[in-house]
Scaffold this active site. Structure first.
Site, PDB file in Angstrom:
ATOM      1  N   ASN A 108      39.397  40.941  31.880  1.00  0.00           N
ATOM      2  CA  ASN A 108      38.806  40.906  33.214  1.00  0.00           C
ATOM      3  C   ASN A 108      39.285  42.123  33.989  1.00  0.00           C
ATOM      4  OD1 ASN A 108      37.569  39.702  35.635  1.00  0.00           O
ATOM      5  ND2 ASN A 108      39.672  39.289  36.298  1.00  0.00           N
ATOM      6  N   HIS A 110      40.150  43.291  37.778  1.00  0.00           N
ATOM      7  CA  HIS A 110      40.399  42.737  39.112  1.00  0.00           C
ATOM      8  C   HIS A 110      40.653  43.897  40.082  1.00  0.00           C
ATOM      9  CE1 HIS A 110      41.465  39.776  42.084  1.00  0.00           C
ATOM     10  NE2 HIS A 110      42.489  40.545  42.420  1.00  0.00           N
TER      11      HIS A 110
HETATM   12  C1  GAR Z   1      34.376  44.697  41.117  1.00  0.00           C
HETATM   13  O1  GAR Z   1      35.098  45.291  42.159  1.00  0.00           O
HETATM   14  C2  GAR Z   1      35.281  43.777  40.319  1.00  0.00           C
HETATM   15  O2  GAR Z   1      36.581  44.256  40.176  1.00  0.00           O
HETATM   16  C3  GAR Z   1      35.249  42.552  41.164  1.00  0.00           C
HETATM   17  O3  GAR Z   1      33.921  42.436  41.603  1.00  0.00           O
HETATM   18  C4  GAR Z   1      33.325  43.735  41.659  1.00  0.00           C
HETATM   19  C5  GAR Z   1      32.064  43.741  40.827  1.00  0.00           C
HETATM   20  O4  GAR Z   1      31.364  44.953  40.954  1.00  0.00           O
HETATM   21  N1  GAR Z   1      35.704  41.414  40.428  1.00  0.00           N
HETATM   22  C6  GAR Z   1      36.423  40.432  40.957  1.00  0.00           C
HETATM   23  O5  GAR Z   1      36.714  40.380  42.136  1.00  0.00           O
HETATM   24  C7  GAR Z   1      36.861  39.344  39.981  1.00  0.00           C
HETATM   25  N2  GAR Z   1      37.933  38.575  40.532  1.00  0.00           N
HETATM   26  P1  GAR Z   1      30.258  45.388  39.904  1.00  0.00           P
HETATM   27  O6  GAR Z   1      29.314  44.208  39.711  1.00  0.00           O
HETATM   28  O7  GAR Z   1      29.560  46.547  40.580  1.00  0.00           O
HETATM   29  O8  GAR Z   1      30.934  45.793  38.625  1.00  0.00           O
END
Ligand code: GAR
Length: 208
Positions: A108, A110
């Site tokens: 994952n 984060h």
């Molecule tokens: C990213 O910043 C990722 O790290 C976060 O959501 C965003 C998705 O962006 N994930 C979390 O917060 C998981 N806990 P994306 O769809 O443009 O890749």
């Protein structure tokens, strides 16, 4: 070839970073065999289509209860016989069954330096809102293996990013993505594909 299933929920910029890494040769011996999404109509699905990658959308709204949704989600991941499952902005709690079956084979990304700003309620923009509210000067991103806890699995890689005084949650999110997430997520996949990532007693070592 490392067979990768990428799970997404929204914009899919991290998915794009992996697609680009494979295309430009910085991620070796890796193939994205399927994209699994829990939200219909999101940009991540367009990105998969543009790259010629099969995608499957499993929305909780199409199922009677959580159990049926989780069973369908597991099926759509497992059908693709992945070696590695990548959660790239996947806002669904992964079913325990899948976590147990794929121990140290789910990663994952984060958007903070774990153990800061992680766990229940910390996802997406909320993470950056919390970092700004706390006034931290440095934040960043973490790639970790997924265990049964929330953001608690073995850490593979982290990258720090400066917080600017005039940052909004949106500008900070963008910088963390550009400088950290899009760099370390493809990098970690490449290391895993090369067999350089070992987990022992809950800690990761990267071998040469
Ligand atoms: C990213 O910043 C990722 O790290 C976060 O959501 C965003 C998705 O962006 N994930 C979390 O917060 C998981 N806990 P994306 O769809 O443009 O890749």
């Amino acid at each position: 070839m490392l067979r990768v299933v990428v799970c997404v929920s929204g914009g899919g910029t991290n998915l794009q970073a992996i697609i680009d890494g494979i295309a430009n040769g910085s991620v070796f011996h890796t193939e994205i065999v399927r994209v699994v999404c829990n939200n219909p109509g999101v940009r991540a699905l367009e990105r998969a289509k543009a790259a010629g990658i099969e995608s499957v959308c499993v929305s909780p709204k199409d199922f009677e209860d959580r159990g049926a949704f989780e069973a369908a989600l597991c099926r759509s991941v497992e059908e693709a016989s992945p070696d590695l499952i990548v959660l790239a902005g996947f806002m669904v709690k992964v079913p325990t069954e899948l976590i147990r079956k794929y121990e140290n084979r789910i990663i994952n990304v984060h958007p903070a330096l774990i153990p800061a700003f992680c766990g229940k309620g910390y996802y997406g923009l909320r993470v950056h809102e919390a970092a700004l509210a706390r006034g931290v000067k440095i934040t960043g991103a973490t790639v970790h293996f997924v265990d049964e806890g929330m953001d608690s699995g073995p850490i593979i890689m982290q990258k720090a990013v400066e917080v600017h005084e005039d940052d909004t949650p949106e500008t900070l999110q963008r910088r963390v993505m550009e400088e950290a997430e899009w760099v370390i997520l493809p990098w970690c996949i490449n290391l895993i594909a090369a067999g350089q990532v070992k987990v022992e007693n809950g800690r990761v070592t990267v071998t040469e």
